[in-house]
Design an enzyme around this catalytic site. Structure first.
Site, PDB file in Angstrom:
ATOM      1  N   HIS A  48       0.830  -1.199   0.000  1.00  0.00           N
ATOM      2  CA  HIS A  48       0.000   0.000   0.000  1.00  0.00           C
ATOM      3  C   HIS A  48       0.874   1.263   0.000  1.00  0.00           C
ATOM      4  O   HIS A  48       0.674   2.169  -0.810  1.00  0.00           O
ATOM      5  CB  HIS A  48      -0.927  -0.021   1.221  1.00  0.00           C
ATOM      6  CG  HIS A  48      -1.788   1.189   1.337  1.00  0.00           C
ATOM      7  ND1 HIS A  48      -3.046   1.247   0.790  1.00  0.00           N
ATOM      8  CD2 HIS A  48      -1.569   2.385   1.941  1.00  0.00           C
ATOM      9  CE1 HIS A  48      -3.574   2.439   1.051  1.00  0.00           C
ATOM     10  NE2 HIS A  48      -2.694   3.143   1.750  1.00  0.00           N
ATOM     11  N   GLU A  49       1.849   1.319   0.889  1.00  0.00           N
ATOM     12  CA  GLU A  49       2.707   2.508   0.975  1.00  0.00           C
ATOM     13  C   GLU A  49       3.577   2.668  -0.265  1.00  0.00           C
ATOM     14  O   GLU A  49       3.780   3.786  -0.749  1.00  0.00           O
ATOM     15  CB  GLU A  49       3.552   2.475   2.244  1.00  0.00           C
ATOM     16  CG  GLU A  49       2.736   2.508   3.530  1.00  0.00           C
ATOM     17  CD  GLU A  49       1.764   3.674   3.649  1.00  0.00           C
ATOM     18  OE1 GLU A  49       2.012   4.755   3.068  1.00  0.00           O
ATOM     19  OE2 GLU A  49       0.741   3.515   4.338  1.00  0.00           O
ATOM     20  N   HIS A  58      -5.699   6.695  -2.443  1.00  0.00           N
ATOM     21  CA  HIS A  58      -6.665   5.742  -1.907  1.00  0.00           C
ATOM     22  C   HIS A  58      -7.853   5.602  -2.852  1.00  0.00           C
ATOM     23  O   HIS A  58      -8.438   6.607  -3.270  1.00  0.00           O
ATOM     24  CB  HIS A  58      -7.157   6.187  -0.536  1.00  0.00           C
ATOM     25  CG  HIS A  58      -6.077   6.208   0.493  1.00  0.00           C
ATOM     26  ND1 HIS A  58      -5.892   7.260   1.340  1.00  0.00           N
ATOM     27  CD2 HIS A  58      -5.119   5.302   0.792  1.00  0.00           C
ATOM     28  CE1 HIS A  58      -4.859   7.004   2.125  1.00  0.00           C
ATOM     29  NE2 HIS A  58      -4.375   5.824   1.807  1.00  0.00           N
TER      30      HIS A  58
END
Length: 140
Positions: A48-49, A58
């Site tokens: 995700h990061e 997002h």
């Protein structure tokens, strides 16, 4: 792989003293960073990061998200970002994107059969790859 002197862009991965996972996002030149600590040193959080360092935001903050998800009682809608990049605007909403937060009881899918949100540790979704290819004008 360590940075070499000829690299135009790189991600500096660090241990964070507190918190979970955080990344400086969307740098196409120079250094960006991704920091992780504790139980957040896992595949799902790290993917995700790293997605943020590749300029992905997002999924549940897209301006068209209200067409795809609602919010359960007690949950407030998240900030919506301005998605003006023409390469990204026509791409499908991705319920299982590595960039979509897990449900935690807040999201209500507006398409039949949607019961899962976010990728957890299952990996990058097909639509995540499509977004990265579109953003960087890759023909992959």
């Amino acid at each position: 792989m360590p940075k070499s002197g000829s690299d135009a862009a790189w991600v500096n991965v660090k241990a964070a003293p507190t918190g979970c996972g955080v990344a400086s996002g969307c740098f196409r030149q120079g250094e960006s960073s991704a920091e992780f600590s504790g139980s957040c040193i896992n595949a799902g959080v790290m993917m995700h990061e790293f997605g943020h360092t590749l300029c992905l935001s997002h999924e549940q903050e897209r301006p068209d998200r209200d067409n795809y998800i609602g919010f359960a009682g007690g949950c407030s809608p998240e900030y919506m970002w301005d998605w003006r990049d023409p390469r990204m605007q026509d791409l499908f909403y991705d319920y299982v994107s590595m960039m979509h937060y897990g449900n935690g009881g807040c999201y209500v899918g507006k398409m039949d059969g949607v019961v899962e949100y976010g990728s957890g540790t299952t990996g990058i979704s097909v639509l995540d790859a499509e977004k990265i290819n579109a953003y960087y004008d890759c023909r992959g």
